[in-house]
Write a protein that holds these residues in place. Structure first.
Motif, PDB file in Angstrom:
ATOM      1  N   ALA A  97      -6.419   3.706  -8.089  1.00 40.67           N
ATOM      2  CA  ALA A  97      -6.443   2.887  -6.879  1.00 40.67           C
ATOM      3  C   ALA A  97      -5.046   2.375  -6.540  1.00 40.67           C
ATOM      4  O   ALA A  97      -4.600   2.445  -5.384  1.00 40.67           O
ATOM      5  CB  ALA A  97      -7.406   1.713  -7.064  1.00 40.67           C
ATOM      6  N   LEU A 156      -2.299   3.246  -3.387  1.00 36.43           N
ATOM      7  CA  LEU A 156      -1.522   2.297  -2.593  1.00 36.43           C
ATOM      8  C   LEU A 156      -0.034   2.637  -2.644  1.00 36.43           C
ATOM      9  O   LEU A 156       0.657   2.613  -1.623  1.00 36.43           O
ATOM     10  CB  LEU A 156      -1.748   0.874  -3.115  1.00 36.43           C
ATOM     11  N   THR A 206      -1.736  -7.568   0.100  1.00 34.69           N
ATOM     12  CA  THR A 206      -1.103  -6.254   0.005  1.00 34.69           C
ATOM     13  C   THR A 206       0.051  -6.151   0.995  1.00 34.69           C
ATOM     14  O   THR A 206      -0.067  -6.580   2.143  1.00 34.69           O
ATOM     15  CB  THR A 206      -2.140  -5.153   0.273  1.00 34.69           C
ATOM     16  N   LYS A 235     -14.337  -0.686  -8.471  1.00 28.10           N
ATOM     17  CA  LYS A 235     -13.458  -0.402  -7.344  1.00 28.10           C
ATOM     18  C   LYS A 235     -12.581  -1.617  -7.043  1.00 28.10           C
ATOM     19  O   LYS A 235     -12.975  -2.760  -7.264  1.00 28.10           O
ATOM     20  CB  LYS A 235     -14.260  -0.022  -6.093  1.00 28.10           C
ATOM     21  N   LEU A 236     -11.404  -1.328  -6.520  1.00 31.37           N
ATOM     22  CA  LEU A 236     -10.449  -2.369  -6.168  1.00 31.37           C
ATOM     23  C   LEU A 236     -10.723  -2.863  -4.751  1.00 31.37           C
ATOM     24  O   LEU A 236     -11.042  -2.081  -3.855  1.00 31.37           O
ATOM     25  CB  LEU A 236      -9.029  -1.805  -6.260  1.00 31.37           C
ATOM     26  N   CYS A 294      -9.740   6.815  -0.925  1.00 30.02           N
ATOM     27  CA  CYS A 294      -9.596   6.804  -2.374  1.00 30.02           C
ATOM     28  C   CYS A 294     -10.907   6.321  -2.972  1.00 30.02           C
ATOM     29  O   CYS A 294     -11.416   5.257  -2.598  1.00 30.02           O
ATOM     30  CB  CYS A 294      -8.460   5.871  -2.786  1.00 30.02           C
ATOM     31  N   HIS A 299      -0.575  -3.786  -4.172  1.00 26.13           N
ATOM     32  CA  HIS A 299      -1.723  -4.660  -3.939  1.00 26.13           C
ATOM     33  C   HIS A 299      -1.301  -6.117  -3.876  1.00 26.13           C
ATOM     34  O   HIS A 299      -1.749  -6.870  -3.003  1.00 26.13           O
ATOM     35  CB  HIS A 299      -2.766  -4.459  -5.043  1.00 26.13           C
ATOM     36  N   SER A 326     -11.579   5.005  -5.676  1.00 24.82           N
ATOM     37  CA  SER A 326     -11.493   3.813  -6.510  1.00 24.82           C
ATOM     38  C   SER A 326     -11.191   2.550  -5.706  1.00 24.82           C
ATOM     39  O   SER A 326     -10.909   1.503  -6.280  1.00 24.82           O
ATOM     40  CB  SER A 326     -10.418   3.994  -7.587  1.00 24.82           C
ATOM     41  N   ILE A 327     -11.260   2.662  -4.380  1.00 23.98           N
ATOM     42  CA  ILE A 327     -11.057   1.517  -3.493  1.00 23.98           C
ATOM     43  C   ILE A 327     -12.323   1.309  -2.681  1.00 23.98           C
ATOM     44  O   ILE A 327     -12.933   2.268  -2.203  1.00 23.98           O
ATOM     45  CB  ILE A 327      -9.849   1.756  -2.571  1.00 23.98           C
ATOM     46  N   PHE A 377      -7.419  -7.027   0.060  1.00 23.12           N
ATOM     47  CA  PHE A 377      -6.063  -6.567   0.337  1.00 23.12           C
ATOM     48  C   PHE A 377      -5.300  -7.519   1.257  1.00 23.12           C
ATOM     49  O   PHE A 377      -4.385  -7.096   1.961  1.00 23.12           O
ATOM     50  CB  PHE A 377      -6.125  -5.160   0.939  1.00 23.12           C
TER      51      PHE A 377
END
Length: 390
Positions: free
Chosen positions: A122, A126, A156, A149-150, A59, A133, A61-62, A153
């Motif tokens: 992001a 998940l 998570t 970006k995230l 991803c 998260h 955005s991660i 974790f």
């Protein structure tokens, strides 16, 4: 041989809650767990999440993982630290009460919209893996210039797991009207409700320049302010939203659990970016635009997508996953088994070469040496934000 002599390009750049972070290349860092049992256990939780990620296309955005082992996770280097730091640099606080007295500036509206969408995408990723998260807050959102970006974790977990890292204003306790969500005064379980609430508060931070109720002191004693915020949020009492109506609508829906899934929220935030692609409508409505410019614009836009795909292919930007394989020795871009060479500084173009680069460092004993003591014991001095300027 000391670690600095064997690995002269390794620098200590961050001290997290459960790990130390070292730069191993201007575009790569490695997270190494701290030594206590709790910190080690949390680190292993994050390691398992990256193992899940490795089985799926990445991803964007991660924060990307290039390689991991039992005692280290190699990640892309987000050089401008956190969203928290970025926002704090844009406002002024009263030192005694911690109240934000002035917002010096907000980030440009298009960038704020992009950040909102990046975060939603992001968390939706998940969700597609049946994960939440569990600790969405600005300290866990990283920046590299304007790219967001995230990260982080270690909290998570699967959707339906007890929500443990419930910190206001990014988490809230349940009230008596929410029996279907859990017992009053508890945080309930992880899922779309908890994740979208946290995103709503992150969106508020991004668009207003301070945290929820961060612009006022709710109690005579500033130390009691946080407790009052917890109480207000539990009762679903929020500050007035008087900014951009479209963005405020999304924030309000997040706070009131109006999105059935994070995927639904992500579809909503994606529409915020559609204005970038409405060039044809703009051209049609503007009779002053020369005809040749309209035609050329359409030609360029038509050619851009296949050209970008060709570039991605040439540069090796594929969706192949990176699994924890062990490289078979040898040298890579000037990096021998004895240490790091200079040629690699500009020669790590794709994920495959970065993965091999990280594997070679692990084979050279870097992770074992970094795990052998605290950074100061190993002779390191922390170098905050080595690449955050320019």
């Amino acid at each position: 041989m000391s670690i600095q002599k064997k690995f002269p390009d390794v620098h200590w750049v961050w001290k997290g809650a459960i790990s130390f972070v070292y730069e191993v290349h201007p575009r790569i860092v490695v997270k190494v767990p701290k030594s206590s049992d709790f910190e080690r256990e949390q680190f292993l939780k994050e390691l398992r999440i990256y193992e899940i990620f490795s089985q799926h296309p990445p991803c964007s955005s991660i924060v990307q993982c290039f390689f991991y082992a039992d005692n280290g996770i190699f990640l892309e280097y987000m050089r401008d630290v956190t969203l928290c730091s970025r926002i704090q640099n844009n406002h002024t606080r009263d030192l005694e009460s911690s109240v934000v007295t002035k917002v010096e500036k907000l980030e440009p509206l298009p960038l704020r919209k992009k950040w909102m969408n990046d975060l939603a995408q992001a968390v939706a990723f998940l969700e597609s893996l049946n994960l939440a998260h569990g600790d969405l807050r600005p300290e866990n959102v990283l920046l590299d210039r304007d790219r967001l970006k995230l990260a982080d974790f270690d909290c998570t977990a699967e959707i339906g797991t007890d929500f443990e890292a419930c910190m206001a204003p990014y988490g809230r306790l349940l009230n008596s009207d929410e029996q279907d969500q859990g017992r009053r005064g508890t945080s309930g379980v992880l899922g779309p409700r908890t994740e979208q609430f946290a995103l709503g508060s992150l969106y508020y931070l991004i668009n207003y320049g301070f945290e929820v109720y961060g612009d006022r002191c709710l109690t005579e004693d500033p130390k009691e302010h946080g407790r009052k915020v917890v109480e207000l949020l539990q009762n679903l009492e929020f500050p007035k939203l008087d900014g951009d109506p479209l963005l405020d609508k999304i924030i309000g829906k997040c706070w009131h659990n109006k999105y059935a899934t994070i995927g639904e929220l992500a579809a909503s935030t994606e529409t915020l970016l559609l204005g970038r692609n409405n060039c044809r409508e703009t051209e049609a409505k503007n009779p002053c635009t020369p005809r040749w410019r309209v035609v050329m614009g359409r030609i360029i836009r038509g050619l851009w997508k296949p050209f970008r795909s060709w570039c991605d292919f040439v540069l090796g930007r594929t969706s192949q996953t990176t699994k924890p394989e062990v490289a078979s020795g040898g040298e890579l871009d000037g990096h021998s088994r004895g240490g790091m060479g200079q040629k690699t500084q500009n020669n790590l173009a794709d994920v495959s070469s970065k993965k091999t680069f990280c594997q070679n460092l692990e084979k050279c004993g870097l992770l074992q040496m970094l795990a052998s003591g605290e950074p100061e014991q190993l002779g390191f001095t922390i170098e905050w934000s080595r690449h955050s300027t320019g």
